[in-house]
Scaffold this active site. Structure first.
Site, PDB file in Angstrom:
ATOM      1  N   LEU A 289       0.859  -1.173   0.000  1.00 60.25           N
ATOM      2  CA  LEU A 289       0.000   0.000   0.000  1.00 60.25           C
ATOM      3  C   LEU A 289       0.897   1.226   0.000  1.00 60.25           C
ATOM      4  CD1 LEU A 289      -2.639  -0.963   2.747  1.00 60.25           C
ATOM      5  CD2 LEU A 289      -2.980  -1.029   0.268  1.00 60.25           C
ATOM      6  N   ASP A 290       0.483   2.281  -0.706  1.00 53.10           N
ATOM      7  CA  ASP A 290       1.223   3.536  -0.647  1.00 53.10           C
ATOM      8  C   ASP A 290       1.350   3.984   0.806  1.00 53.10           C
ATOM      9  OD1 ASP A 290       1.401   3.611  -3.394  1.00 53.10           O
ATOM     10  OD2 ASP A 290      -0.212   5.080  -3.659  1.00 53.10           O
ATOM     11  N   THR A 291       2.434   4.667   1.114  1.00 64.68           N
ATOM     12  CA  THR A 291       2.667   5.125   2.484  1.00 64.68           C
ATOM     13  C   THR A 291       1.461   5.869   3.078  1.00 64.68           C
ATOM     14  OG1 THR A 291       5.069   5.188   2.204  1.00 64.68           O
ATOM     15  CG2 THR A 291       4.146   6.581   3.939  1.00 64.68           C
TER      16      THR A 291
END
Length: 210
Positions: A51-53
């Site tokens: 997942l993106d940060t």
């Protein structure tokens, strides 16, 4: 090191409720989220997807190499179905349907959606009114490209709240949450949901978004 919360435990995998802002890979200030969890639970763990940060929610993590390989293969063959929730300000160009197009990398690590359909990123979505000026979006990507959902919503005129990279209104956190994972593993079906955050506009969501 932040305390991480597991929402589902299986002998072969965990589902973590990844906090917004927790990185997948170590940086100067913080360990990657899988390494953090490994140290918290004192066991070796394997990342299965990412997942993106700034994105919160359901992150599947393998507890052994064989399970990680099997589950990674399910992702590669698109047999793990993901559902996300997002909140956006303003009125979209369309309220439901399919967002599809090739993605092109542009300046400073940003992406944009093209009209071409050679190898398109595809997201099915519905939306509903949340409160005056805001709608919530139930997003079901069938591909898994970098920034796909953020770019998809920007393309219909409603960048996600907190997504200042793509022109969203300022907020403490990105209002994008990996809400649900559905898949079959070892001949057993799983339907796992992860509670959404309570910050800002997420606190106004109905108990069972449709």
């Amino acid at each position: 090191m932040r305390e991480l919360s597991i929402v589902f435990s299986h002998p072969d995998f965990y589902v973590l409720n990844k906090p917004a802002g927790a990185p997948m890979h170590a940086n100067d200030n913080e360990l990657g989220v899988v390494q953090q969890l490994s140290e918290q639970f004192h066991e070796p763990l394997w990342p299965i997807h990412r997942l993106d940060t700034p994105t919160s929610g359901a992150l599947l993590i393998g507890r052994n190499q064989q399970a990680a390989a099997t589950l990674s293969s399910l992702f590669a063959h698109r047999t793990i179905h993901k559902t996300y929730l997002a909140i956006c300000a303003g009125k979209p160009k369309k309220k439901q349907g399919l967002i599809s197009g090739d993605m092109q990398k542009v300046r400073r690590g940003n992406w944009r959606l093209l009209h071409s359909q050679e190898n398109p990123a595809q997201t099915r979505f519905t939306s509903s009114s949340l409160k005056p000026g805001y709608r919530y979006y139930v997003l079901k990507p069938t591909t898994g490209r970098t920034h796909q959902l953020r770019v998809a919503l920007k393309s219909i005129g409603v960048p996600i709240c907190g997504d200042t990279r793509y022109g969203g209104e300022s907020a403490e956190h990105l209002h994008l949450h990996a809400w649900k994972l559905q898949f079959e593993y070892a001949n057993e079906p799983f339907d796992i949901t992860v509670p959404w955050p309570t910050y800002e506009h997420f606190a106004d969501l109905p108990s069972d978004p449709k």
